[in-house]
Design a protein around this motif. Structure first.
Motif, PDB file in Angstrom:
ATOM      1  N   ARG A   1      16.705  -2.171  28.043  1.00 10.04           N
ATOM      2  CA  ARG A   1      17.045  -2.798  26.765  1.00 10.04           C
ATOM      3  C   ARG A   1      17.140  -4.311  26.934  1.00 10.04           C
ATOM      4  O   ARG A   1      16.641  -5.079  26.101  1.00 10.04           O
ATOM      5  CB  ARG A   1      18.367  -2.226  26.233  1.00 10.04           C
TER       6      ARG A   1
ATOM      7  N   LEU B   1      14.578  -7.050  25.028  1.00  9.03           N
ATOM      8  CA  LEU B   1      15.082  -8.146  24.198  1.00  9.03           C
ATOM      9  C   LEU B   1      14.866  -9.496  24.874  1.00  9.03           C
ATOM     10  O   LEU B   1      14.841 -10.531  24.196  1.00  9.03           O
ATOM     11  CB  LEU B   1      16.562  -7.927  23.882  1.00  9.03           C
TER      12      LEU B   1
ATOM     13  N   GLU C   1      15.825  -6.936  18.312  1.00  9.11           N
ATOM     14  CA  GLU C   1      17.180  -6.376  18.334  1.00  9.11           C
ATOM     15  C   GLU C   1      17.410  -5.332  17.237  1.00  9.11           C
ATOM     16  O   GLU C   1      17.946  -4.242  17.517  1.00  9.11           O
ATOM     17  CB  GLU C   1      18.200  -7.502  18.224  1.00  9.11           C
TER      18      GLU C   1
ATOM     19  N   PRO D   1      13.467 -11.284  21.592  1.00  7.72           N
ATOM     20  CA  PRO D   1      14.838 -11.179  21.060  1.00  7.72           C
ATOM     21  C   PRO D   1      14.891 -10.662  19.630  1.00  7.72           C
ATOM     22  O   PRO D   1      15.853  -9.986  19.247  1.00  7.72           O
ATOM     23  CB  PRO D   1      15.349 -12.624  21.153  1.00  7.72           C
TER      24      PRO D   1
END
Length: 389
Positions: free
Chosen positions: A364, A368, A375, A372
């Motif tokens: 995870r 991200l 999310e 990013p």
């Protein structure tokens, strides 16, 4: 903003460590569409049933599902036939061929690489040596083209992740790309402790590189019982060479296999693996491992007499130096001379460092890290765990 997300996996034909990784990636990205070269119902993890899955044209080629490895010359075209244009984020679980899928120019591609294809790179000559003259000729003609396609596809990957430091070095050698290491997930919820028996255990597909034959030879020579869990093309030959101390169990259901782990005196592991989940599964059941001291085993087994062997970090196994029956037999005797040094609790604690929740949290973070803005499309680790079990 609407984001389109895809999870790409080389093939869903049998269920193994690679399929577990793909299942976890899909759990982290619950809105992702799935893409693969070929698939069969028995190769698709239960949590992925009902998800949108697109296969390449190989799915419709007679014999390609059961013999997909023989279709290596078609890998580049099959991968490119997977049209992922329009997807913003692609996360792949790849053992070589599928990274060449067709992506849009702005797509972010995070590739979790189980290994560059050995038969195209460092294992090329050894694989050729095992082939008949006709197969060798075809392979020699087609392999360079597939290798060029694979290297070109690797340059388009945004970021590589490797399942071990050993594979990270192979990625560097094959593709001239750097890769961070994220170890794959181990299903610790299946672990159990039992009173071990006298028999050693070998587990996995009965294929040549697993070197099951030398395990049989070593145990027969020493008069030690060996139980073999697994099936494969080498089985008939191995049965012919086996003596009275060897028991073939066949391909076992999952729970029966984990019972075998928990009751083994120790697991024998003779393969040069890129990572190798079997040693960690055995350790999660408290059992030590006697492993060939190369490759992924150096990352999954804490060897007696190796660095880190102390009161704080007791060993979880030991290594043998050469891929021979003599070397393994010596290691078995060495293990038996110090068997009281191997504690089930230590083996289980070591295996816990590779648990599925740790993999999910690491992946995870990596997803991200490259995107990013993904999310809102990423599940929490807790939700992903509930999906994959």
């Amino acid at each position: 903003m609407h984001m389109r997300v895809a999870v790409l996996h080389h093939w869903f034909v049998t269920r193994g460590g690679g399929e577990r990784v793909a299942e976890c990636l899909a759990a982290l990205l619950p809105s992702a569409d799935l893409f693969t070269l070929v698939s069969s119902p028995e190769g698709l993890p239960d949590s992925l049933r009902g998800r949108t899955l697109t296969n390449s044209f190989l799915q419709k080629v007679p014999g390609a599902i059961g013999n997909h490895r023989h279709f290596m010359p078609l890998y580049p075209e099959a991968a490119r036939s997977l049209d992922l244009r329009g997807y913003d984020l692609v996360v792949s679980s790849d053992s070589g061929p599928v990274k060449a899928a067709t992506l849009g120019p702005d797509a972010v591609h995070l590739c979790y690489c189980h290994s560059p294809m050995r038969y195209l790179y460092d294992g090329y000559e050894s694989y050729r040596a095992t082939m008949g003259s006709v197969t060798r000729g075809l392979f020699s003609v087609t392999a360079p083209r597939v290798r060029r396609s694979d290297i070109a596809a690797a340059q388009r990957v945004t970021k590589f992740l490797a399942n071990s430091a050993y594979v990270a070095e192979r990625i560097r050698s094959a593709y001239r790309r750097e890769a961070d290491v994220v170890h794959p997930p181990i299903d610790l919820h299946r672990a159990r402790l039992n009173i071990p028996g006298e028999a050693y255990l070998a587990a996995g597909r009965l294929v040549s590189y697993k070197k099951t034959g030398l395990m049989i030879e070593a145990c027969e020579r020493l008069g030690r019982p060996l139980r073999i869990a697994g099936s494969g093309p080498e089985e008939a030959r191995l049965r012919r060479m086996a003596g009275p101390n060897t028991t073939f169990l066949g391909a076992l259901p999952t729970e029966a296999l984990w019972d075998e782990y928990s009751r083994a005196r120790a697991l024998l592991f003779a393969a040069d693996e890129d990572f190798g989940m079997v040693p960690l599964e055995a350790q999660s059941c408290g059992r030590p491992v006697i492993a060939y001291g190369i490759g992924g085993s150096l990352e999954t087994v804490r060897g007696a007499g190796e660095e880190g062997d102390s009161d704080e970090l007791p060993p979880t196994g030991l290594f043998f130096a050469e891929q021979t029956a003599d070397s393994l037999a010596e290691a078995i005797l060495r293990f038996e001379s110090q068997e009281d040094r191997f504690y089930p609790e230590a083996a289980q604690a070591h295996a816990a460092e590779f648990a599925t929740p740790i993999f999910l949290a690491n992946m995870r973070r990596e997803i991200l890290g490259v995107m990013p803005q993904a999310e809102p499309w990423a599940a929490s680790v807790d939700d992903a765990i509930r999906t994959v079990g």
